[in-house]
Motif scaffolding. Structure first.
Motif, PDB file in Angstrom:
ATOM      1  N   PRO A 127      -2.819   5.085  -3.729  1.00 53.69           N
ATOM      2  CA  PRO A 127      -3.259   3.775  -4.239  1.00 53.69           C
ATOM      3  C   PRO A 127      -4.092   3.868  -5.509  1.00 53.69           C
ATOM      4  O   PRO A 127      -3.935   3.040  -6.419  1.00 53.69           O
ATOM      5  CB  PRO A 127      -4.078   3.215  -3.067  1.00 53.69           C
ATOM      6  CG  PRO A 127      -3.490   3.851  -1.865  1.00 53.69           C
ATOM      7  CD  PRO A 127      -3.094   5.233  -2.286  1.00 53.69           C
ATOM      8  N   GLU A 128      -4.982   4.849  -5.595  1.00 49.84           N
ATOM      9  CA  GLU A 128      -5.861   4.930  -6.765  1.00 49.84           C
ATOM     10  C   GLU A 128      -5.108   5.308  -8.045  1.00 49.84           C
ATOM     11  O   GLU A 128      -5.627   5.166  -9.157  1.00 49.84           O
ATOM     12  CB  GLU A 128      -6.987   5.941  -6.515  1.00 49.84           C
ATOM     13  CG  GLU A 128      -6.542   7.365  -6.236  1.00 49.84           C
ATOM     14  CD  GLU A 128      -6.307   7.638  -4.765  1.00 49.84           C
ATOM     15  OE1 GLU A 128      -6.315   8.828  -4.387  1.00 49.84           O
ATOM     16  OE2 GLU A 128      -6.110   6.663  -3.997  1.00 49.84           O
ATOM     17  N   ARG A 182      -4.767 -11.617  -2.002  1.00 50.90           N
ATOM     18  CA  ARG A 182      -5.912 -11.020  -1.316  1.00 50.90           C
ATOM     19  C   ARG A 182      -5.740  -9.511  -1.166  1.00 50.90           C
ATOM     20  O   ARG A 182      -6.688  -8.747  -1.365  1.00 50.90           O
ATOM     21  CB  ARG A 182      -6.133 -11.681   0.054  1.00 50.90           C
ATOM     22  CG  ARG A 182      -6.700 -13.091  -0.045  1.00 50.90           C
ATOM     23  CD  ARG A 182      -7.420 -13.497   1.246  1.00 50.90           C
ATOM     24  NE  ARG A 182      -6.530 -13.521   2.399  1.00 50.90           N
ATOM     25  CZ  ARG A 182      -5.844 -14.584   2.799  1.00 50.90           C
ATOM     26  NH1 ARG A 182      -5.921 -15.726   2.113  1.00 50.90           N
ATOM     27  NH2 ARG A 182      -5.066 -14.540   3.868  1.00 50.90           N
ATOM     28  N   PHE A 183      -4.549  -9.080  -0.808  1.00 48.44           N
ATOM     29  CA  PHE A 183      -4.286  -7.642  -0.690  1.00 48.44           C
ATOM     30  C   PHE A 183      -4.475  -6.955  -2.039  1.00 48.44           C
ATOM     31  O   PHE A 183      -5.127  -5.906  -2.130  1.00 48.44           O
ATOM     32  CB  PHE A 183      -2.877  -7.399  -0.165  1.00 48.44           C
ATOM     33  CG  PHE A 183      -2.490  -5.948  -0.121  1.00 48.44           C
ATOM     34  CD1 PHE A 183      -2.734  -5.190   1.017  1.00 48.44           C
ATOM     35  CD2 PHE A 183      -1.886  -5.334  -1.213  1.00 48.44           C
ATOM     36  CE1 PHE A 183      -2.386  -3.844   1.063  1.00 48.44           C
ATOM     37  CE2 PHE A 183      -1.536  -3.990  -1.176  1.00 48.44           C
ATOM     38  CZ  PHE A 183      -1.791  -3.250  -0.033  1.00 48.44           C
ATOM     39  N   LEU A 184      -3.920  -7.536  -3.097  1.00 46.08           N
ATOM     40  CA  LEU A 184      -4.016  -6.921  -4.422  1.00 46.08           C
ATOM     41  C   LEU A 184      -5.459  -6.884  -4.909  1.00 46.08           C
ATOM     42  O   LEU A 184      -5.898  -5.877  -5.501  1.00 46.08           O
ATOM     43  CB  LEU A 184      -3.129  -7.677  -5.409  1.00 46.08           C
ATOM     44  CG  LEU A 184      -1.622  -7.639  -5.125  1.00 46.08           C
ATOM     45  CD1 LEU A 184      -0.869  -8.525  -6.102  1.00 46.08           C
ATOM     46  CD2 LEU A 184      -1.082  -6.210  -5.175  1.00 46.08           C
ATOM     47  N   ASP A 185      -6.207  -7.952  -4.671  1.00 47.52           N
ATOM     48  CA  ASP A 185      -7.607  -7.993  -5.105  1.00 47.52           C
ATOM     49  C   ASP A 185      -8.456  -6.940  -4.393  1.00 47.52           C
ATOM     50  O   ASP A 185      -9.334  -6.317  -5.002  1.00 47.52           O
ATOM     51  CB  ASP A 185      -8.211  -9.380  -4.848  1.00 47.52           C
ATOM     52  CG  ASP A 185      -7.713 -10.428  -5.836  1.00 47.52           C
ATOM     53  OD1 ASP A 185      -7.088 -10.042  -6.837  1.00 47.52           O
ATOM     54  OD2 ASP A 185      -7.940 -11.626  -5.578  1.00 47.52           O
ATOM     55  N   SER A 186      -8.197  -6.734  -3.102  1.00 50.02           N
ATOM     56  CA  SER A 186      -9.043  -5.836  -2.322  1.00 50.02           C
ATOM     57  C   SER A 186      -8.589  -4.380  -2.380  1.00 50.02           C
ATOM     58  O   SER A 186      -9.421  -3.466  -2.383  1.00 50.02           O
ATOM     59  CB  SER A 186      -9.103  -6.295  -0.860  1.00 50.02           C
ATOM     60  OG  SER A 186      -7.813  -6.221  -0.265  1.00 50.02           O
ATOM     61  N   ILE A 211       1.929  -7.218   3.647  1.00 43.38           N
ATOM     62  CA  ILE A 211       0.743  -7.364   2.804  1.00 43.38           C
ATOM     63  C   ILE A 211       0.506  -8.796   2.342  1.00 43.38           C
ATOM     64  O   ILE A 211      -0.417  -9.060   1.574  1.00 43.38           O
ATOM     65  CB  ILE A 211       0.819  -6.434   1.576  1.00 43.38           C
ATOM     66  CG1 ILE A 211       1.947  -6.871   0.626  1.00 43.38           C
ATOM     67  CG2 ILE A 211       0.989  -4.978   2.007  1.00 43.38           C
ATOM     68  CD1 ILE A 211       1.918  -6.153  -0.717  1.00 43.38           C
ATOM     69  N   ALA A 212       1.320  -9.743   2.806  1.00 43.17           N
ATOM     70  CA  ALA A 212       1.161 -11.137   2.396  1.00 43.17           C
ATOM     71  C   ALA A 212      -0.134 -11.718   2.951  1.00 43.17           C
ATOM     72  O   ALA A 212      -0.591 -11.358   4.037  1.00 43.17           O
ATOM     73  CB  ALA A 212       2.334 -11.976   2.870  1.00 43.17           C
ATOM     74  N   ASP A 213      -0.746 -12.631   2.191  1.00 38.99           N
ATOM     75  CA  ASP A 213      -1.972 -13.294   2.641  1.00 38.99           C
ATOM     76  C   ASP A 213      -1.708 -14.101   3.903  1.00 38.99           C
ATOM     77  O   ASP A 213      -2.535 -14.135   4.810  1.00 38.99           O
ATOM     78  CB  ASP A 213      -2.496 -14.234   1.534  1.00 38.99           C
ATOM     79  CG  ASP A 213      -2.838 -13.485   0.256  1.00 38.99           C
ATOM     80  OD1 ASP A 213      -3.005 -12.244   0.316  1.00 38.99           O
ATOM     81  OD2 ASP A 213      -2.916 -14.129  -0.799  1.00 38.99           O
TER      82      ASP A 213
END
Length: 267
Positions: free
Chosen positions: A96-97, A114-118, A162-164
């Motif tokens: 991920p990093e 939300r998934f992308l932001d976190s 991974i959907a909100d």
């Protein structure tokens, strides 16, 4: 294969392809790069039918397709709702990093904010023509958002959706050419209307249906580009086109509108 061709948005693995396979089992699926190209294939006779997404339960109407359905030689004769299960796709071994870009369709990215932001706040979000298109763009520093049904060599999908909002559906229409006609029976009618630009005109349109006990299951407005300040309404009603009360309501509604067009009849 039965020799019939159904056009839809590609590439292979798109939700549109999955919907086409569901609505037209046995047909050859022609995958195209844009929604206008899908309509062109149907109108030009290269395809016997076409499948397009028309509404998502989170983000609402697919506006480009609403506009195309209003203006092109096509009508909806069937529909299906598919559960949307978004997974993060990366090349095997990518951490991920290391991800600096996330590719997918605009709606898919919007449904996974939300998934992308976190989890991937460092990653640029880049829109593609479809979710499946992101697979061809993957490298050691990118990810895609694709459907859980996707399988590709050397690509790993996240174990989780991974959907909100996990309870997420998209409605797809099966289209035919308008000259082929609408189904004689269909429990749902979808139409567009432009009311007169004066007080009470939308109310009079809606009363055509409420007075006959006909339920509206959807109403959406779209600005008319050539007439600032005026709107076209897309309305879906719960009523059989073969019913006398539904036919009467549609006839009166049309008489009360500046423009009126039935776009679909389906179950």
């Amino acid at each position: 294969m039965n020799g019939c061709v159904t056009a839809c948005l590609g590439p292979a693995g798109s939700y549109s392809e999955l919907a086409a396979q569901t609505l037209c089992p046995g047909n050859r699926i022609e995958l195209l790069s844009t929604f206008p190209a899908v309509f062109d294939a149907l109108e030009g006779g290269r395809a016997d039918s076409a499948v397009i997404p028309i509404e998502n339960s989170i983000q609402g109407g697919v506006l480009q397709n609403l506009d195309l359905l209003e203006t092109r030689d096509a009508c909806a004769v069937a529909q299906v709702r598919l559960r949307i299960d978004h997974r993060l796709a990366v090349k095997e071994g990518v951490r991920p990093e290391e991800i600096t870009r996330v590719y997918s369709h605009e709606q898919a990215i919007g449904q996974c904010v939300r998934f992308l932001d976190s989890r991937l706040p460092q990653a640029e979000r880049i829109f593609t023509q479809s979710t499946a298109k992101s697979l061809s763009l993957l490298d050691e520093h990118s990810a895609g958002i694709v459907g859980a049904h996707i399988r590709a060599p050397g690509v790993t999908l996240s174990a989780e959706n991974i959907a909100d909002e996990k309870n997420n559906f998209t409605q797809f229409f099966l289209l035919r050419r308008r000259a082929e006609g609408f189904p004689v029976h269909g429990k749902t009618v979808f139409f567009s209307a432009v009311c007169e630009h004066r007080p009470g005109s939308l109310l009079r349109l809606l009363e055509c249906f409420s007075a006959r006990g006909i339920n509206l299951t959807r109403i959406e407005s779209r600005p008319i580009p050539s007439v600032p300040g005026e709107y076209r309404f897309f309305i879906e009603i719960d009523g059989d086109i073969a019913s006398a009360s539904v036919r009467e309501a549609l006839h009166i509604a049309q008489a009360n509108c500046r423009t009126f067009r039935i776009l679909g009849v389906y179950d």
